[in-house]
Motif scaffolding. Structure first.
Motif, short mmCIF file in Angstrom:
data_model
loop_
_atom_site.label_atom_id
_atom_site.label_comp_id
_atom_site.label_asym_id
_atom_site.label_seq_id
_atom_site.Cartn_x
_atom_site.Cartn_y
_atom_site.Cartn_z
N LYS A 64 36.14 -93.22 -22.88
CA LYS A 64 35.15 -93.45 -21.83
C LYS A 64 34.31 -92.21 -21.55
O LYS A 64 33.16 -92.31 -21.13
CB LYS A 64 35.84 -93.89 -20.53
CG LYS A 64 36.41 -95.27 -20.59
CD LYS A 64 37.09 -95.62 -19.28
CE LYS A 64 37.67 -97.01 -19.33
NZ LYS A 64 38.38 -97.37 -18.09
N THR A 67 29.80 -90.76 -24.06
CA THR A 67 28.79 -91.76 -23.73
C THR A 67 27.54 -91.70 -24.60
O THR A 67 26.59 -92.44 -24.37
CB THR A 67 28.38 -91.62 -22.24
OG1 THR A 67 27.88 -90.29 -22.03
CG2 THR A 67 29.56 -91.88 -21.32
N HIS A 90 28.95 -100.85 -27.71
CA HIS A 90 28.68 -101.04 -26.28
C HIS A 90 30.00 -100.96 -25.52
O HIS A 90 31.04 -101.39 -26.02
CB HIS A 90 28.00 -102.37 -26.02
CG HIS A 90 26.65 -102.46 -26.66
ND1 HIS A 90 25.55 -101.82 -26.16
CD2 HIS A 90 26.23 -103.08 -27.78
CE1 HIS A 90 24.50 -102.05 -26.94
NE2 HIS A 90 24.90 -102.82 -27.94
N GLU A 91 29.93 -100.48 -24.31
CA GLU A 91 31.14 -100.29 -23.52
C GLU A 91 31.61 -101.59 -22.88
O GLU A 91 30.81 -102.47 -22.59
CB GLU A 91 30.92 -99.25 -22.44
CG GLU A 91 29.95 -99.68 -21.36
CD GLU A 91 29.73 -98.60 -20.32
OE1 GLU A 91 29.85 -98.92 -19.13
OE2 GLU A 91 29.44 -97.47 -20.69
N TRP A 99 39.80 -95.92 -23.25
CA TRP A 99 38.87 -96.19 -24.34
C TRP A 99 38.13 -97.48 -24.03
O TRP A 99 38.72 -98.48 -23.68
CB TRP A 99 39.63 -96.32 -25.66
CG TRP A 99 40.40 -95.09 -25.96
CD1 TRP A 99 39.95 -94.00 -26.64
CD2 TRP A 99 41.74 -94.79 -25.58
NE1 TRP A 99 40.93 -93.04 -26.71
CE2 TRP A 99 42.04 -93.51 -26.07
CE3 TRP A 99 42.72 -95.49 -24.87
CZ2 TRP A 99 43.28 -92.92 -25.87
CZ3 TRP A 99 43.95 -94.90 -24.68
CH2 TRP A 99 44.22 -93.62 -25.17
N ASN A 100 36.79 -97.45 -24.16
CA ASN A 100 36.04 -98.62 -23.76
C ASN A 100 34.92 -99.02 -24.72
O ASN A 100 34.14 -99.91 -24.42
CB ASN A 100 35.44 -98.42 -22.36
CG ASN A 100 34.36 -97.36 -22.32
OD1 ASN A 100 34.27 -96.52 -23.22
ND2 ASN A 100 33.54 -97.39 -21.29
N ARG A 101 34.82 -98.38 -25.88
CA ARG A 101 33.76 -98.74 -26.83
C ARG A 101 34.35 -98.90 -28.23
O ARG A 101 34.52 -97.92 -28.94
CB ARG A 101 32.66 -97.68 -26.86
CG ARG A 101 31.84 -97.66 -25.60
CD ARG A 101 30.55 -96.89 -25.75
NE ARG A 101 30.75 -95.54 -26.25
CZ ARG A 101 29.80 -94.82 -26.84
NH1 ARG A 101 28.60 -95.33 -27.01
NH2 ARG A 101 30.04 -93.60 -27.24
#
Length: 110
Positions: A64, A67, A90-91, A99-101
């Motif tokens: 995260k 970016t 994309h997140e 972790w988001n992507r």
């Protein structure tokens, strides 16, 4: 506790044009820590659904805290040859982990 690994993101910078007016690039390396790295694709997608000639070699989950856009970049994993990041991940806005992507990276054959 889950901990990712360091990968090297290489960003293209156009440095001129060749005799056929095609762009020439230099690649600027950047270490990115704590990336989750797994071999193979994120899902069982048939070859017919992939862009022509792309073979997925790695699935990556970006932290995260990272970016920056990854469009047009390539990545070196575990000291290997650079592979192209497919698209620009994309997140997931509500991701419950660090972790988001998710993204895929591979090479183009052909």
């Amino acid at each position: 506790m889950i901990r990712g690994e360091t990968v090297v993101v290489e960003r293209p910078t156009e440095v001129g044009r060749n005799s056929r007016n095609e762009p020439r690039f230099e690649w600027t390396p950047e270490d990115v820590d704590n990336v989750l790295v797994f071999p193979g694709p994120l899902a069982d997608v048939p070859d017919a659904a992939r862009p022509a000639g792309v073979r997925v070699e790695w699935s990556l989950y970006w932290p995260k805290t990272y970016t920056k856009s990854l469009a047009g970049c390539r990545v070196r994993i575990r000291g290997g040859e650079p592979v192209t990041i497919i698209g620009d991940p994309h997140e997931y806005v509500q991701a419950p982990t660090r972790w988001n992507r998710p993204s895929e990276a591979g090479r183009t054959d052909g």
